[in-house]
Design a protein around this motif. Structure first.
Motif, PDB file in Angstrom:
ATOM      1  N   ASN A  19       0.809  -1.226   0.000  1.00 50.89           N
ATOM      2  CA  ASN A  19       0.000   0.000   0.000  1.00 50.89           C
ATOM      3  C   ASN A  19       0.843   1.278   0.000  1.00 50.89           C
ATOM      4  N   GLN A  22       1.704   3.553  -4.144  1.00 53.89           N
ATOM      5  CA  GLN A  22       1.109   4.752  -4.745  1.00 53.89           C
ATOM      6  C   GLN A  22       1.857   6.015  -4.326  1.00 53.89           C
ATOM      7  N   VAL A  25       4.819   6.288  -6.574  1.00 54.58           N
ATOM      8  CA  VAL A  25       4.386   6.798  -7.887  1.00 54.58           C
ATOM      9  C   VAL A  25       4.185   8.310  -7.802  1.00 54.58           C
ATOM     10  N   ASP A  26       3.456   8.742  -6.788  1.00 54.38           N
ATOM     11  CA  ASP A  26       3.165  10.171  -6.614  1.00 54.38           C
ATOM     12  C   ASP A  26       4.430  11.003  -6.427  1.00 54.38           C
ATOM     13  N   ALA A  57       1.634  -0.893 -10.663  1.00 45.83           N
ATOM     14  CA  ALA A  57       1.608   0.572 -10.710  1.00 45.83           C
ATOM     15  C   ALA A  57       2.429   1.117 -11.875  1.00 45.83           C
TER      16      ALA A  57
END
Length: 100
Positions: A19, A22, A25-26, A57
């Motif tokens: 989890n 992300q 990625v951000d 992702a």
């Protein structure tokens, strides 16, 4: 996850969870390097689980485990190559971030 920036294109942290991907990625990471051997973590945090989340992702995942006291030139070469050839920022993790 506490990301420690080493250079403009390389950062490290302690063990990540699926989890956390992300947030990577951000933050603009394109490559994730696992420096933690599977023998140190439960199945839910082993490389295959993290790899599945990372690749889902759209990021590259590299397994390059570093066992305490067994750092080799091959491990250093793989790490350097992945950092140098990454298409964006590179992120590595292990137990504390120190091996990365």
């Amino acid at each position: 996850m506490d990301i420690k920036t080493i250079t403009d294109t390389y950062a490290v942290s302690a063990q990540i969870e699926p989890n956390d991907v992300q947030a990577l990625v951000d933050a603009g990471f394109t490559t994730v390097i696992c420096n933690r051997p599977d023998s140190e973590v439960p199945p839910a945090l082993q490389a295959a689980e993290i790899k599945a989340a990372v690749e889902a992702a759209g990021l590259k995942f590299v397994i390059n485990p570093v066992v305490h006291g067994q750092l080799t030139q091959d491990i250093l070469d793989i790490q350097a190559r992945e950092i140098e050839t990454a298409t964006g920022k590179c992120f590595a993790y292990c137990a504390s971030g120190n091996r990365s």
